[in-house]
Design a protein around this motif. Structure first.
Motif, mmCIF file in Angstrom:
data_model
loop_
_atom_site.group_PDB
_atom_site.id
_atom_site.type_symbol
_atom_site.label_atom_id
_atom_site.label_comp_id
_atom_site.label_asym_id
_atom_site.label_seq_id
_atom_site.Cartn_x
_atom_site.Cartn_y
_atom_site.Cartn_z
ATOM 1 N N HIS A 192 0.831 -1.205 0.000
ATOM 2 C CA HIS A 192 0.000 0.000 0.000
ATOM 3 C C HIS A 192 0.864 1.253 0.000
ATOM 4 O O HIS A 192 0.512 2.263 -0.595
ATOM 5 N N ASP A 213 -11.191 -8.950 -3.776
ATOM 6 C CA ASP A 213 -11.843 -8.019 -2.859
ATOM 7 C C ASP A 213 -10.934 -6.870 -2.430
ATOM 8 O O ASP A 213 -11.372 -5.958 -1.728
ATOM 9 N N LYS A 214 -9.667 -6.890 -2.859
ATOM 10 C CA LYS A 214 -8.767 -5.776 -2.549
ATOM 11 C C LYS A 214 -8.791 -4.684 -3.621
ATOM 12 O O LYS A 214 -8.118 -3.664 -3.481
ATOM 13 N N LYS A 215 -9.561 -4.901 -4.668
ATOM 14 C CA LYS A 215 -9.575 -3.940 -5.772
ATOM 15 C C LYS A 215 -10.011 -2.559 -5.308
ATOM 16 O O LYS A 215 -9.365 -1.551 -5.640
ATOM 17 N N GLU A 216 -11.090 -2.482 -4.560
ATOM 18 C CA GLU A 216 -11.596 -1.189 -4.116
ATOM 19 C C GLU A 216 -10.550 -0.450 -3.282
ATOM 20 O O GLU A 216 -10.330 0.744 -3.453
ATOM 21 N N GLY A 217 -9.896 -1.173 -2.375
ATOM 22 C CA GLY A 217 -8.875 -0.550 -1.542
ATOM 23 C C GLY A 217 -7.691 -0.054 -2.351
ATOM 24 O O GLY A 217 -7.154 1.023 -2.090
ATOM 25 N N LEU A 219 -7.672 0.913 -5.522
ATOM 26 C CA LEU A 219 -8.067 2.109 -6.272
ATOM 27 C C LEU A 219 -8.161 3.323 -5.344
ATOM 28 O O LEU A 219 -7.787 4.442 -5.722
ATOM 29 N N ARG A 220 -8.636 3.102 -4.143
ATOM 30 C CA ARG A 220 -8.741 4.198 -3.176
ATOM 31 C C ARG A 220 -7.360 4.746 -2.797
ATOM 32 O O ARG A 220 -7.193 5.947 -2.567
ATOM 33 N N GLU A 225 -5.128 0.822 -12.040
ATOM 34 C CA GLU A 225 -5.703 -0.454 -12.462
ATOM 35 C C GLU A 225 -5.402 -1.506 -11.398
ATOM 36 O O GLU A 225 -4.433 -1.380 -10.635
ATOM 37 N N VAL A 226 -6.211 -2.551 -11.383
ATOM 38 C CA VAL A 226 -5.971 -3.703 -10.517
ATOM 39 C C VAL A 226 -6.091 -4.965 -11.361
ATOM 40 O O VAL A 226 -7.079 -5.149 -12.074
#
Length: 295
Positions: A192, A213-217, A219-220, A225-226
């Motif tokens: 991160h 499920d880590k995609k949103e985090g 991008l935040r 891209e993920v």
């Protein structure tokens, strides 16, 4: 000497428990620091559990912690850079021989006689080994103390002393700037920070993760891209396109999958430290001219 409160482990299977340890009184070049915050690094877990025994066996009891932030309480007579009341930080090292070419060039981390913040021989003989930041105070040579600005969130500063510099350094060393395409493998403590630094440097940032499920985090945090690394099509779409990849994973994984993503003269730097060597280290990708691999 004086006594300090600490948390230590007495074996590879025991939990951390409250303890009392000996600290040296400050010598003329020492800084004594009241520890206010200490980050929890995965290296601490590896060391406490003796998971790196093949190259760095743990001496017990161990007091881990090398992401230390605190307030100076006392300084030695020859200390010129710090005074009581200053905010200060300590990272992974607390001493070196100071005479070798690496030390003279300012690269003490490569000194053959570097003393790590914990689990290194204590040349002052206060204890068998150095004790780290899971404690209420520490005494360190002023050369290895870092000044901390007083306008920062100290709890947020602590992880910069290891996870921060571990990711910042290779990104800067390999010239990550605006216009570069950068991959960050893994979105843990190191990952991160790698994302945030790479984004701050202006790069196009792609996070690789095995966890959708880590995609949103991601991008935040600033990723553009993920990519789910278990998706072969997504991986193939990125083949030969990266200027730099920061691999932060500390578990066994397929390094070849990421070598294939590098473009000509691209570089991958591994900053994770698995228990065992990765399979396939040094194997070149199967497309185009050789890329660069830094371990």
């Amino acid at each position: 000497m004086y006594n300090a409160k600490a948390y230590s482990a007495v074996s590879a299977t025991s939990p951390l428990a409250s303890d009392t340890i000996a600290r040296r009184d400050p010598t003329e070049h020492d800084v004594q620091i009241e520890i206010l915050f200490c980050g929890i690094c995965h290296s601490d877990v590896h060391s406490v559990r003796n998971e790196w025994s093949d190259f760095m066996s743990t001496t017990y009891p161990i007091v881990p912690g090398h992401e230390i932030v605190g307030r100076v309480t006392q300084v030695g007579s020859a200390v010129t850079k710090y005074k009581p009341g200053d905010l200060a930080g300590i990272g992974c090292m607390v001493d070196s021989d100071g005479t070798c070419p690496h030390c003279k060039a300012g690269f003490e981390q490569f000194c053959q006689n570097v003393i790590f913040t914990y689990n290194s021989p204590d040349k002052h003989k206060t204890a068998p080994v150095t004790y780290g930041g899971y404690s209420d105070s520490v005494v360190v040579d002023e050369r290895f103390v870092l000044r901390v600005p007083d306008n920062l969130d100290l709890a947020g500063v602590a992880p910069l002393l290891c996870a921060g510099i571990t990711t910042y350094s290779p990104l800067r060393h390999w010239g990550v700037t605006k216009g570069k395409k950068v991959g960050v493998v893994g979105l843990g403590g190191l990952g991160h920070m790698g994302v945030k630094f790479a984004r701050a440097f202006g790069a196009h940032v792609v996070v690789f993760t095995t966890s959708p499920d880590k995609k949103e985090g991601a991008l935040r945090l600033g990723a553009d891209e993920v990519v789910v690394s278990r998706n072969a099509d997504e991986m193939q779409q990125n083949a030969g396109s990266f200027d730099f990849i920061l691999d932060t994973v500390s578990a066994n994984h397929d390094i070849n999958a990421y070598l294939n993503l590098l473009r000509l003269d691209g570089n991958i730097t591994l900053v994770g430290a698995p228990e065992k060597p990765l399979e396939g280290r040094g194997i070149q990708p199967d497309h185009g001219p050789p890329q660069s691999l830094r371990l």
